[in-house]
Scaffold this motif. Structure first.
Motif, PDB file in Angstrom:
ATOM      1  N   HIS A   9      40.265  24.349  46.428  1.00  0.00           N
ATOM      2  CA  HIS A   9      40.861  24.419  47.922  1.00  0.00           C
ATOM      3  C   HIS A   9      40.837  23.253  48.786  1.00  0.00           C
ATOM      4  O   HIS A   9      40.155  22.345  48.212  1.00  0.00           O
ATOM      5  CB  HIS A   9      40.040  25.616  48.759  1.00  0.00           C
ATOM      6  CG  HIS A   9      40.107  27.153  48.095  1.00  0.00           C
ATOM      7  ND1 HIS A   9      39.344  27.935  48.576  1.00  0.00           N
ATOM      8  CD2 HIS A   9      40.691  27.375  47.076  1.00  0.00           C
ATOM      9  CE1 HIS A   9      39.526  28.936  47.659  1.00  0.00           C
ATOM     10  NE2 HIS A   9      40.365  28.823  47.198  1.00  0.00           N
ATOM     11  N   GLU A  54      35.162  30.380  46.586  1.00  0.00           N
ATOM     12  CA  GLU A  54      34.042  29.350  47.364  1.00  0.00           C
ATOM     13  C   GLU A  54      32.670  29.912  47.230  1.00  0.00           C
ATOM     14  O   GLU A  54      31.948  29.501  48.329  1.00  0.00           O
ATOM     15  CB  GLU A  54      34.643  29.267  48.674  1.00  0.00           C
ATOM     16  CG  GLU A  54      36.199  28.590  48.666  1.00  0.00           C
ATOM     17  CD  GLU A  54      36.519  28.336  50.341  1.00  0.00           C
ATOM     18  OE1 GLU A  54      35.737  28.560  51.357  1.00  0.00           O
ATOM     19  OE2 GLU A  54      37.576  28.093  50.509  1.00  0.00           O
ATOM     20  N   HIS A  80      37.779  24.100  61.952  1.00  0.00           N
ATOM     21  CA  HIS A  80      37.212  25.600  62.297  1.00  0.00           C
ATOM     22  C   HIS A  80      36.738  26.005  63.278  1.00  0.00           C
ATOM     23  O   HIS A  80      36.555  26.924  63.903  1.00  0.00           O
ATOM     24  CB  HIS A  80      36.482  25.930  60.865  1.00  0.00           C
ATOM     25  CG  HIS A  80      37.125  25.741  59.480  1.00  0.00           C
ATOM     26  ND1 HIS A  80      37.015  24.482  58.870  1.00  0.00           N
ATOM     27  CD2 HIS A  80      37.556  26.446  58.637  1.00  0.00           C
ATOM     28  CE1 HIS A  80      37.606  24.276  57.753  1.00  0.00           C
ATOM     29  NE2 HIS A  80      38.086  25.619  57.625  1.00  0.00           N
ATOM     30  N   TRP A  99      28.483  29.289  53.710  1.00  0.00           N
ATOM     31  CA  TRP A  99      29.014  30.006  54.561  1.00  0.00           C
ATOM     32  C   TRP A  99      29.583  31.330  53.609  1.00  0.00           C
ATOM     33  O   TRP A  99      29.946  32.404  54.288  1.00  0.00           O
ATOM     34  CB  TRP A  99      30.434  29.483  55.136  1.00  0.00           C
ATOM     35  CG  TRP A  99      31.340  29.096  54.182  1.00  0.00           C
ATOM     36  CD1 TRP A  99      32.300  29.784  53.348  1.00  0.00           C
ATOM     37  CD2 TRP A  99      31.476  27.710  53.500  1.00  0.00           C
ATOM     38  NE1 TRP A  99      33.111  29.102  52.475  1.00  0.00           N
ATOM     39  CE2 TRP A  99      32.549  27.963  52.501  1.00  0.00           C
ATOM     40  CE3 TRP A  99      30.836  26.564  53.688  1.00  0.00           C
ATOM     41  CZ2 TRP A  99      32.920  26.700  51.745  1.00  0.00           C
ATOM     42  CZ3 TRP A  99      31.111  25.445  52.902  1.00  0.00           C
ATOM     43  CH2 TRP A  99      32.082  25.445  52.043  1.00  0.00           C
ATOM     44  N   HIS A 157      37.763  29.985  63.138  1.00  0.00           N
ATOM     45  CA  HIS A 157      36.934  30.974  63.451  1.00  0.00           C
ATOM     46  C   HIS A 157      35.679  30.465  63.682  1.00  0.00           C
ATOM     47  O   HIS A 157      34.878  30.593  62.747  1.00  0.00           O
ATOM     48  CB  HIS A 157      37.193  31.721  61.866  1.00  0.00           C
ATOM     49  CG  HIS A 157      37.203  30.895  60.655  1.00  0.00           C
ATOM     50  ND1 HIS A 157      36.188  30.164  60.412  1.00  0.00           N
ATOM     51  CD2 HIS A 157      38.178  30.870  59.696  1.00  0.00           C
ATOM     52  CE1 HIS A 157      36.420  29.598  59.175  1.00  0.00           C
ATOM     53  NE2 HIS A 157      37.594  29.964  58.843  1.00  0.00           N
ATOM     54  N   GLY A 216      39.751  34.653  49.621  1.00  0.00           N
ATOM     55  CA  GLY A 216      39.057  34.252  50.948  1.00  0.00           C
ATOM     56  C   GLY A 216      37.744  34.840  51.173  1.00  0.00           C
ATOM     57  O   GLY A 216      37.200  35.577  50.200  1.00  0.00           O
ATOM     58  N   CYS A 217      37.092  34.532  52.197  1.00  0.00           N
ATOM     59  CA  CYS A 217      35.740  34.686  52.458  1.00  0.00           C
ATOM     60  C   CYS A 217      35.644  36.439  52.643  1.00  0.00           C
ATOM     61  O   CYS A 217      34.600  36.734  52.111  1.00  0.00           O
ATOM     62  CB  CYS A 217      35.306  34.242  53.921  1.00  0.00           C
ATOM     63  SG  CYS A 217      35.187  32.397  53.853  1.00  0.00           S
ATOM     64  N   GLU A 275      44.268  27.622  47.661  1.00  0.00           N
ATOM     65  CA  GLU A 275      44.245  27.609  49.005  1.00  0.00           C
ATOM     66  C   GLU A 275      44.508  26.254  49.565  1.00  0.00           C
ATOM     67  O   GLU A 275      43.732  25.381  49.161  1.00  0.00           O
ATOM     68  CB  GLU A 275      42.822  28.150  49.766  1.00  0.00           C
ATOM     69  CG  GLU A 275      42.884  29.700  49.920  1.00  0.00           C
ATOM     70  CD  GLU A 275      41.538  29.947  50.513  1.00  0.00           C
ATOM     71  OE1 GLU A 275      40.992  29.386  51.698  1.00  0.00           O
ATOM     72  OE2 GLU A 275      40.700  31.012  49.913  1.00  0.00           O
ATOM     73  N   TYR A 287      41.574  21.830  52.817  1.00  0.00           N
ATOM     74  CA  TYR A 287      42.089  21.995  54.386  1.00  0.00           C
ATOM     75  C   TYR A 287      41.636  20.411  54.963  1.00  0.00           C
ATOM     76  O   TYR A 287      40.593  20.205  54.667  1.00  0.00           O
ATOM     77  CB  TYR A 287      41.540  22.799  55.002  1.00  0.00           C
ATOM     78  CG  TYR A 287      41.624  24.361  54.484  1.00  0.00           C
ATOM     79  CD1 TYR A 287      42.726  25.058  55.156  1.00  0.00           C
ATOM     80  CD2 TYR A 287      40.796  25.123  53.654  1.00  0.00           C
ATOM     81  CE1 TYR A 287      43.109  26.395  54.718  1.00  0.00           C
ATOM     82  CE2 TYR A 287      41.188  26.402  53.322  1.00  0.00           C
ATOM     83  CZ  TYR A 287      42.184  26.775  53.794  1.00  0.00           C
ATOM     84  OH  TYR A 287      42.587  28.081  53.472  1.00  0.00           O
TER      85      TYR A 287
HETATM   86  O1  AHR Z   1      38.938  29.317  56.788  1.00  0.00           O
HETATM   87  C1  AHR Z   1      39.757  30.377  55.867  1.00  0.00           C
HETATM   88  C2  AHR Z   1      38.805  30.482  54.952  1.00  0.00           C
HETATM   89  O2  AHR Z   1      38.571  29.358  54.611  1.00  0.00           O
HETATM   90  C3  AHR Z   1      39.044  31.325  53.569  1.00  0.00           C
HETATM   91  O3  AHR Z   1      38.747  32.741  53.754  1.00  0.00           O
HETATM   92  C4  AHR Z   1      38.185  30.838  52.660  1.00  0.00           C
HETATM   93  O4  AHR Z   1      38.473  31.143  51.396  1.00  0.00           O
HETATM   94  C5  AHR Z   1      38.268  29.491  53.136  1.00  0.00           C
HETATM   95  O5  AHR Z   1      37.177  28.879  53.144  1.00  0.00           O
END
Ligand code: AHR
Length: 500
Positions: free
Chosen positions: A231, A168, A238, A173, A290, A68-69, A282, A233
């Motif tokens: 990844h 990423e 977000h 970001w 967020h 993750g970030c 992911e 989603y």
């Molecule tokens: O939104 C979750 C974040 O999304 C994670 O930290 C990142 O890896 C992804 O972009």
């Protein structure tokens, strides 16, 4: 729909790592999630025993950590030893106490019974820092980092086999984002140093389904990598947390395979398809909420990015849409198991995770039951089956765009250690049952395990268990047997002489 398969036509054995999970230092995933030393439910290491037990039940095979970030400005040395100094986490803009670090993570993995999978800092970190981390974890006694681990009380190496270079790093970001040119240079140097420390470690690098990024990366360091990370989603909320409705989520299943298809094509074109596997490390239907955090815009008040995070944990958000989507995603991984070797649901605990914690216990959200079903009832050999009369319908995306969508998603599996079959069969339709006919050379009792709730929007919460696994016996199997699948349901149909 008519389903055919035979054991002479198989795609291969799926890697159990397809059922992997991810956990990040974000909001309540670690602190107040799995790690809560003040909770009466925690053990001597501060780990919530109910959470660990739930992870054991779904046999989590691999757990990616710490981001993750978050990882792109994380320095692992802050999280080991007796002096844990809090730092400011520049990704999520909160204080990171550092009381949970590498050794705590390894202990947690041992208790779950899963493989650790460390994602390194390739944002502000260097190739040297990454390989120092590997020295700390994997070298027996040589050098200052292995000695540091021993001094910290861990005489045996942690033996971490899976390592990711970055997260990423292509994204604006991400802290320390890179151009593709910069990325391929850093990955090459990092891979060199990491493999010099532990040649048996398996390496992946942050990527996406972008041709230019991947060609640059794979041309320069394809020969050092064992995996490529992507990844996904689908419900990109977000900034808004405006959850897509059930039908919209079903239209997202139309693109569930796109990234894998593109990355597979590229690996094949570059002659790497038998060497490098895809780690889909992911994935989730819904992006984490967020808002206002990944920005350099001035004048954003702390409350504007801190408080909204709590809304990720509204349990009514996680319905049969999430369960059905998760099953379709896992089916896709099974169909591509010759090249997708690992996947990680993001995350495992809290936020959009399959387990929710509260002070007195946990809630197993709808997606948890899908993992339970697949891990404990599907076979490990994926057959290259085929279908006739595939039904489709028009579902509306966001109530507007009409999208032709297949209603059923089916994968047939067999077992390497016993006779029989297990068919994963998902009915996406929000309102109507669907009929399937199964034409297999099989014998034995048919048992149907179903994840469902009374409604497509059913969810679980504290004191509310609408979504569950139910089991029913459908009698002896006979060729051409017809079965009804409930609307919005995820099913595993076992045909075994002695169903477990
Ligand atoms: O939104 C979750 C974040 O999304 C994670 O930290 C990142 O890896 C992804 O972009």
């Amino acid at each position: 729909m008519i389903i055919h398969a035979n054991k002479g036509r198989s795609i291969g054995k799926r890697d159990p790592m397809l059922y992997g999970q991810f956990i990040e230092h974000f909001h309540r995933q670690i602190y107040g999630g799995v790690y809560d030393p003040d909770s009466p439910l925690s053990d001597e290491d501060g780990l919530r025993t109910d959470v660990i037990e739930a992870m054991r039940q779904i046999k989590v095979p691999v757990l990616r950590w710490p981001g993750g970030c978050f990882v792109s400005s994380y320095h692992w040395m802050d999280g080991v030893g007796t002096e844990r100094i809090p730092v400011f986490d520049k990704a999520w803009r909160v204080e990171e106490p550092n009381t949970f670090g590498t050794d705590e993570y390894i202990k947690m993995c041992r208790k779950i019974g899963c493989e650790p999978y460390i994602c390194t800092n390739a944002g502000t970190g260097t190739a040297e820092e990454m390989s120092d981390w590997m020295e700390y974890c994997n070298l027996e006694t040589e050098g200052k980092y292995a000695r540091m681990r021993i001094r910290n009380g861990y005489t045996e190496p942690h033996r971490v086999r899976y390592w990711s270079i970055g997260n990423e790093n292509y994204g604006s970001w991400e802290i320390g984002a890179k151009t593709s040119e910069e990325w391929s240079c850093l990955v090459t140097e990092a891979a060199k140093m990491l493999k010099h420390v532990d040649p048996t470690a398996e390496l992946t690098a942050a990527a996406l389904d972008d041709l230019d990024w991947n060609v640059a990366l794979l041309k320069k360091c394809g020969s050092f990598l064992d995996w490529i990370s992507i990844h996904g989603y689908w419900d990109a909320i977000h900034q808004t947390n405006a959850l897509a409705d059930y039908e919209t989520c079903m239209t997202y299943t139309n693109t569930i395979e796109d990234s894998v298809r593109r990355v597979r094509g590229l690996l094949t074109a570059m002659g790497l398809e038998n060497r490098i596997r895809i780690a889909f490390d992911e994935w989730n239907l819904r992006g984490w909420y967020h808002p206002n955090v990944h920005t350099i815009r001035q004048g954003v008040a702390k409350e504007e990015y801190l408080i909204p995070r709590d809304d990720n944990d509204i349990n009514s958000s996680y319905t049969m849409a999430d369960a059905v989507f998760a099953a379709c995603f896992l089916n896709m991984c099974h169909r591509n198991c010759d090249i997708v070797g690992m996947a990680a649901f993001a995350p495992v605990v809290n936020t959009r995770g399959c387990i929710y914690t509260y002070p007195e216990g946990i809630v197993k959200r709808s997606t948890y039951h899908v993992f339970d079903l697949y891990v404990n009832h599907l076979g490990d050999v994926v057959l290259n089956g085929w279908t006739e009369n595939e039904p489709w319908k028009i579902y509306r995306k966001h109530g507007r765009e009409e999208c032709r969508t297949s209603v059923l998603d089916v994968v047939v599996t067999a077992f390497s250690d016993k006779e029989g079959y297990a068919v994963a069969a998902v009915n996406k339709d929000p309102d109507e049952a669907a009929e399937i006919r199964i034409d297999l050379e099989a014998a034995g009792t048919v048992r149907i395990y179903t994840v469902n709730g009374p409604d497509k929007d059913s969810y679980n919460d504290i004191g509310r268990e609408e979504v569950q696994i139910r089991v029913r016996n459908a009698g002896e199997y006979r060729w051409g047997m017809k079965l009804q699948l409930e609307p919005h349901s995820v099913n595993v149909i076992e045909i075994c002489a002695d169903p477990a």
